[in-house]
Design an enzyme around this catalytic site. Structure first.
Site, PDB file in Angstrom:
ATOM      1  N   CYS A 101       9.732 -34.965   7.490  1.00  0.00           N
ATOM      2  CA  CYS A 101       8.529 -35.066   6.660  1.00  0.00           C
ATOM      3  C   CYS A 101       7.430 -34.172   7.225  1.00  0.00           C
ATOM      4  O   CYS A 101       7.617 -33.510   8.247  1.00  0.00           O
ATOM      5  CB  CYS A 101       8.043 -36.517   6.585  1.00  0.00           C
ATOM      6  SG  CYS A 101       7.520 -37.192   8.181  1.00  0.00           S
ATOM      7  N   CYS A 112       6.472 -34.682  10.886  1.00  0.00           N
ATOM      8  CA  CYS A 112       7.338 -34.032  11.877  1.00  0.00           C
ATOM      9  C   CYS A 112       6.839 -32.623  12.156  1.00  0.00           C
ATOM     10  O   CYS A 112       6.728 -32.196  13.309  1.00  0.00           O
ATOM     11  CB  CYS A 112       8.774 -33.987  11.364  1.00  0.00           C
ATOM     12  SG  CYS A 112       9.546 -35.592  11.123  1.00  0.00           S
ATOM     13  N   ASP A 136      -8.088   1.812  -7.745  1.00  0.00           N
ATOM     14  CA  ASP A 136      -8.237   3.214  -7.367  1.00  0.00           C
ATOM     15  C   ASP A 136      -7.606   4.035  -8.489  1.00  0.00           C
ATOM     16  O   ASP A 136      -6.589   3.634  -9.060  1.00  0.00           O
ATOM     17  CB  ASP A 136      -7.508   3.473  -6.050  1.00  0.00           C
ATOM     18  CG  ASP A 136      -7.451   4.946  -5.723  1.00  0.00           C
ATOM     19  OD1 ASP A 136      -8.505   5.567  -5.625  1.00  0.00           O
ATOM     20  OD2 ASP A 136      -6.329   5.478  -5.599  1.00  0.00           O
ATOM     21  N   ASP A 182      -3.148   2.664  -3.027  1.00  0.00           N
ATOM     22  CA  ASP A 182      -1.841   3.119  -2.551  1.00  0.00           C
ATOM     23  C   ASP A 182      -1.510   2.679  -1.140  1.00  0.00           C
ATOM     24  O   ASP A 182      -0.453   2.993  -0.620  1.00  0.00           O
ATOM     25  CB  ASP A 182      -1.715   4.639  -2.670  1.00  0.00           C
ATOM     26  CG  ASP A 182      -2.721   5.376  -1.790  1.00  0.00           C
ATOM     27  OD1 ASP A 182      -3.333   4.742  -0.923  1.00  0.00           O
ATOM     28  OD2 ASP A 182      -2.880   6.590  -1.983  1.00  0.00           O
ATOM     29  N   ASP A 203      -6.404   4.148   0.745  1.00  0.00           N
ATOM     30  CA  ASP A 203      -7.309   3.066   0.365  1.00  0.00           C
ATOM     31  C   ASP A 203      -7.273   1.894   1.340  1.00  0.00           C
ATOM     32  O   ASP A 203      -7.749   0.804   1.019  1.00  0.00           O
ATOM     33  CB  ASP A 203      -6.942   2.568  -1.038  1.00  0.00           C
ATOM     34  CG  ASP A 203      -7.000   3.682  -2.061  1.00  0.00           C
ATOM     35  OD1 ASP A 203      -8.003   4.409  -2.087  1.00  0.00           O
ATOM     36  OD2 ASP A 203      -6.032   3.834  -2.827  1.00  0.00           O
TER      37      ASP A 203
END
Length: 714
Positions: A6, A9, A407, A609, A613
């Site tokens: 769970c 844990c 861009d 790209d 950028d």
């Protein structure tokens, strides 16, 4: 990591790792059964990390690329749970027959039930005692605590009434509880395996052998024997073993399983090929450039695994609730017992059953699975379509985006200049074809992108291009050459080259002033006369307009950022349907422009790209990097679009919304289940064994709900 049941844990292991010397950060994911740990190897080793996890009561081993198939592990775990469930069911059925069908209350019957239930309780259910012990050792409580206490109360009370005190036995309750919990674990393992099928599919794509040319002969070798620089041969119908570049031949390659693109890609000498894609037609040879973990497929698997092992910020809510949940449930179960026994004047058996039902129905498994299962399915679905999402946090941020900044070059446009038009000076009798041919002949020796665009246009029209002599290139202006047959100077360039050669510039200046075209104007000068010019512009991607339209339809603001002049940028934006334009922005200033948009209150996604950028992608709330070739390891973006297709921006945001919607649905139903289930169990309206079944099914239902993501359209 093995042995997690769970969210508690996972939290226990996470806290133990974080407290270990040398560990900087740790994220434990119960759905993928993995821990991602950042550590200082001068202070702690892999073995040390494994030791910390084992000390917490769980199994662990370092994860490697070649054995990272979580689906395979889930299948093995599911098979083990199935065997335990069948054994538990076989042992429980006789108990049910004796206690509830023939209702044999003899001492011999009780002894048989005690023995059979004891095997279920301590052999099959031994894991719950071990888990409770380690949880107590770690000063916490988890699902094991609830199941162990609840079933122990039923079993040991029945044992007491068998040998020591008069009363009713309900061995069937303890046995059925454990049987139903194991059933839930089996079903959960099965559906969790389906949730992680994306990794399984990706791993299944890997070729097992490669045909390598060595000493002039073709030999078949295992994949791990391929080295960078090897020349490999691929025949029709075969998988391409590794990433490389074609050296000889021609083929049509199906790259759909990596990029999601259904149309085969034509490959010739000089083109890149991707490992695990399929050669549909043609024979070719290629040079191996990337092998093993450096291949595109390996990078994609790493992306998906990292994303599936990460936590979305919304998971903090579930972790916080789970941390307090189990102690609160134990307290509520005790209150239920006390109220039933002392205030309602119920029997001890009824009070104990209410206590047991509350303990078992309230396990926080469903809440712990709500977020990671949805992230597993969502990121896997994205990977199958060429949309790589780095983390759960990226998914959550993407859902909140209200502005997308594109861009221009290479994102909305192809990034390759093309000839858009040819304009002839009416004072001269030159056809457009002649203008283009002369321009290409003078530009053919140049490597400048604008010159190459002119040459490409001429070649497209099959024009013969004999080179001129005395070629020279003037940076920032253009190119010049001599027409030997007429001993005349031919020049091609911008307005500055017109002035340089002293040509009649009146018409050229008038055209510049009245320019109705978008793009670069390359004037062609024949001796002393400007006889025409070529318009060259970047071409808008065909799919870009549809992407912008869909984003606006989704309620998102679209913005274009470009280094072009205002007029050119506005014209392209108008063609695409973008209203907001940031023009004449230098590459280094893009990040500042993104910051201004954020300061105005917008949640910004930047699409670029991933190279030029990078600062803007990093500055944005969400960076979406367009993939280029076989290199998908772009660090700047939180989302990478492998196909370099701008419409995938729309799909990525849709996918984030769908995934976050599933997470909220899962959390809502998990909380509703516990909010309704605990009072129902406390009021004695639900038998303890059916409370165990309900608990098991709640976890399964959450995973199944996450799997429904796979059916949603993007």
């Amino acid at each position: 990591i093995s042995g997690m049941h769970c969210a508690n844990c996972a939290l226990t292991i996470e806290n133990k790792l974080k407290s270990a010397a040398g560990v900087k950060s740790a994220v434990v994911n119960s759905a993928t059964e993995k821990a991602t740990v950042e550590y200082d190897d001068q202070e702690i080793s892999d073995e040390g990390i494994v030791s910390v996890i084992r000390d917490a009561g769980y199994g662990a081993m370092p994860s490697k690329f070649e054995d990272n198939d979580s689906g395979k592990r889930q299948k093995m775990a599911g098979n083990a749970e199935r065997r335990l469930f069948v054994l538990s069911l076989v042992l429980t059925i006789p108990i049910l027959v004796l206690s509830m069908v023939i209702r044999d209350e003899s001492f011999q019957s009780k002894i048989i039930q005690a023995l059979l239930a004891g095997i279920v309780q301590f052999y099959i259910g031994g894991r719950f005692y071990r888990g409770m012990y380690y949880a107590a050792k770690n000063k916490t409580a988890n699902m094991d605590t609830l199941v162990a206490l609840g079933t122990s109360a039923a079993y040991f009370y029945s044992l007491a009434t068998t040998f020591l005190i008069p009363g009713q036995v309900f061995y069937e309750t303890a046995a059925l509880l454990i049987t139903f919990v194991i059933l839930g674990k089996w079903l959960e393992a099965r559906v969790k395996g389906k949730a992680g099928e994306a990794i399984k599919k990706l791993l299944g794509l890997q070729a097992k052998f490669a045909r390598v040319v060595r000493d002039g002969k073709e030999i078949e070798v295992p994949m791990n024997n391929v080295v960078v620089g090897d020349i490999l041969v691929v025949k029709p119908g075969e998988k391409i073993p590794v990433d490389g570049v074609v050296t000889e031949g021609f083929a049509s390659v199906d790259e759909s399983m990596v990029t999601g693109e259904s149309i085969p890609a034509e490959k010739k000498a000089g083109d890149h090929v991707v490992g695990a894609t399929i050669n549909k037609n043609g024979n070719f040879q290629f040079k191996a450039l990337k092998i093993g973990q450096d291949t595109m497929l390996a990078q994609i698997i790493k992306f998906v695994e990292n994303a599936q092992g990460s936590k979305a910020p919304i998971q903090k809510f579930a972790d916080t609730v789970s941390g307090y949940f189990v102690p609160t449930v134990v307290a509520l179960a005790l209150v239920a017992f006390i109220v039933w026994y002392f205030l309602v004047a119920g029997t001890f058996v009824a009070s104990l059953l209410a206590f047991t039902a509350v303990m078992v129905i309230a396990c926080p498994c469903a809440l712990g699975l709500a977020t990671p299962t949805a992230i597993i399915v969502g990121t896997g679905k994205g990977a199958e379509r060429g949309i790589l999402i780095k983390s759960g946090e990226a998914l959550e941020v993407a859902e909140k985006i209200n502005a997308v900044v594109f861009d221009k070059t290479g994102t909305l446009t192809k990034g390759q200049p093309v000839v858009k038009n040819i304009v002839v000076n009416p004072a001269f009798d030159f056809p457009k074809e002649k203008i283009l041919k002369l321009a290409a002949r003078v530009a053919i020796n140049s490597t400048h992108p604008l010159s190459q665009a002119v040459v490409a246009a001429a070649k497209k029209q099959n024009l013969e291009l004999e080179k001129f002599g005395n070629f020279s290139e003037i940076p920032g202006e253009g190119v010049m050459a001599t027409c030997t047959e007429h001993a005349r100077t031919i020049a091609l360039g911008n307005s500055r080259i017109v002035e340089r050669v002293g040509a009649n510039a009146a018409w050229a200046k008038a055209e510049i002033a009245n320019n109705q075209y978008i793009g670069a104007m390359l004037f062609l000068i024949h001796h002393d006369d400007v006889i025409g010019y070529v318009i060259i512009a970047d071409e808008v991607k065909p799919e870009a307009k549809a992407a912008v339209f869909d984003l606006k339809k989704m309620g998102l603001q679209t913005i274009m950022i470009s280094g072009d002049n205002q007029r050119t940028a506005l014209a392209i934006a108008q063609e695409l349907g973008i209203n907001d334009v940031l023009a004449e922005v230098l590459p280094e200033s893009k990040a500042a422009e993104v910051k201004k948009l954020q300061d105005s209150g917008l949640k910004v996604a930047m699409v670029g790209d991933g190279i030029n950028d990078a600062p803007a992608l990093a500055a944005a709330d969400l960076g979406i990097a367009m993939g280029r070739g076989t290199d998908v390891a772009i660090e700047a973006g939180e989302i990478v679009l492998v196909k370099n297709d701008v419409t995938d921006v729309v799909k990525a945001i849709k996918l984030s919304r769908q995934t976050m919607g599933k997470i909220r649905q899962n959390m809502f139903w998990a909380l509703v289940y516990n909010s309704v289930g605990i009072p129902v169990a406390a009021f004695g309206l639900l038998r303890a064994e059916f409370a165990g079944l309900a608990m098991a099914m709640s976890s399964v239902s959450v995973v199944l709900n996450s799997l429904l993501l796979r059916r949603k359209k993007l």
